[in-house]
Design a protein around this motif. Structure first.
Motif, mmCIF file in Angstrom:
data_model
loop_
_atom_site.group_PDB
_atom_site.id
_atom_site.type_symbol
_atom_site.label_atom_id
_atom_site.label_comp_id
_atom_site.label_asym_id
_atom_site.label_seq_id
_atom_site.Cartn_x
_atom_site.Cartn_y
_atom_site.Cartn_z
ATOM 1 N N ALA A 1 0.609 -1.546 -0.150
ATOM 2 C CA ALA A 1 0.061 -0.020 0.371
ATOM 3 C C ALA A 1 1.339 0.845 0.320
ATOM 4 O O ALA A 1 0.547 2.268 -0.597
ATOM 5 C CB ALA A 1 -0.807 -0.105 1.089
ATOM 6 N N VAL A 2 1.879 1.412 0.805
ATOM 7 C CA VAL A 2 2.953 2.670 0.764
ATOM 8 C C VAL A 2 3.506 2.296 -0.713
ATOM 9 O O VAL A 2 3.820 3.344 -1.435
ATOM 10 C CB VAL A 2 3.515 2.159 2.027
ATOM 11 N N GLY A 3 3.862 1.192 -1.049
ATOM 12 C CA GLY A 3 4.483 1.841 -2.310
ATOM 13 C C GLY A 3 3.539 2.195 -3.712
ATOM 14 O O GLY A 3 4.118 2.906 -4.069
ATOM 15 N N ASP B 1 0.448 9.265 -2.159
ATOM 16 C CA ASP B 1 -0.867 10.493 -1.406
ATOM 17 C C ASP B 1 0.125 9.399 0.489
ATOM 18 O O ASP B 1 -0.027 10.646 1.000
ATOM 19 C CB ASP B 1 -1.418 10.336 -1.364
ATOM 20 N N ILE B 2 0.375 8.570 0.579
ATOM 21 C CA ILE B 2 0.668 7.822 1.832
ATOM 22 C C ILE B 2 1.825 7.991 2.581
ATOM 23 O O ILE B 2 3.025 8.015 1.738
ATOM 24 C CB ILE B 2 0.385 6.762 1.778
ATOM 25 N N ARG B 3 1.772 9.103 3.318
ATOM 26 C CA ARG B 3 2.742 9.395 4.393
ATOM 27 C C ARG B 3 3.782 7.648 4.753
ATOM 28 O O ARG B 3 2.648 7.334 5.398
ATOM 29 C CB ARG B 3 2.454 10.215 5.529
ATOM 30 N N ALA B 4 4.516 7.820 4.154
ATOM 31 C CA ALA B 4 5.709 6.525 4.418
ATOM 32 C C ALA B 4 6.256 6.501 6.035
ATOM 33 O O ALA B 4 6.467 5.237 6.324
ATOM 34 C CB ALA B 4 6.297 5.259 3.371
ATOM 35 N N GLU B 5 6.418 7.895 6.552
ATOM 36 C CA GLU B 5 7.107 7.415 7.887
ATOM 37 C C GLU B 5 5.537 7.190 8.874
ATOM 38 O O GLU B 5 6.512 6.772 10.371
ATOM 39 C CB GLU B 5 7.324 9.145 8.293
#
Length: 75
Positions: free
Chosen positions: A25-27, A31-35
């Motif tokens: 999902a993060v990859g 728009d998703i903040r991976a941190e």
């Protein structure tokens, strides 16, 4: 003892699915903040690793038999 196996396998699978799912999902979504996912992912990765070691201990019990020595079959 079988209940322990079921619980450990369940934790291993669920943590692995969470870890892989959040990684995908993060990859895929820029728009998703991976941190935000770093701590949960590292917790899931640690749980997968530890339950994997525990499952290895349960089902292999430190035995290093002929099935695990493939290098001997090659010669």
């Amino acid at each position: 003892m079988q209940y322990v196996y079921i619980v450990v396998i369940g934790l291993h699978v669920m943590a692995g699915v969470f870890w892989a799912g959040t990684t995908i999902a993060v990859g895929r979504d820029p728009d998703i903040r991976a941190e935000r996912f770093f701590r949960p992912q590292m917790g899931a990765a640690s749980l997968v690793f530890l339950t994997g070691i525990l499952l290895w201990y349960f089902f292999h019990e430190g035995v290093f038999g002929s099935m695990r020595r493939c290098w001997r079959w090659a010669s």
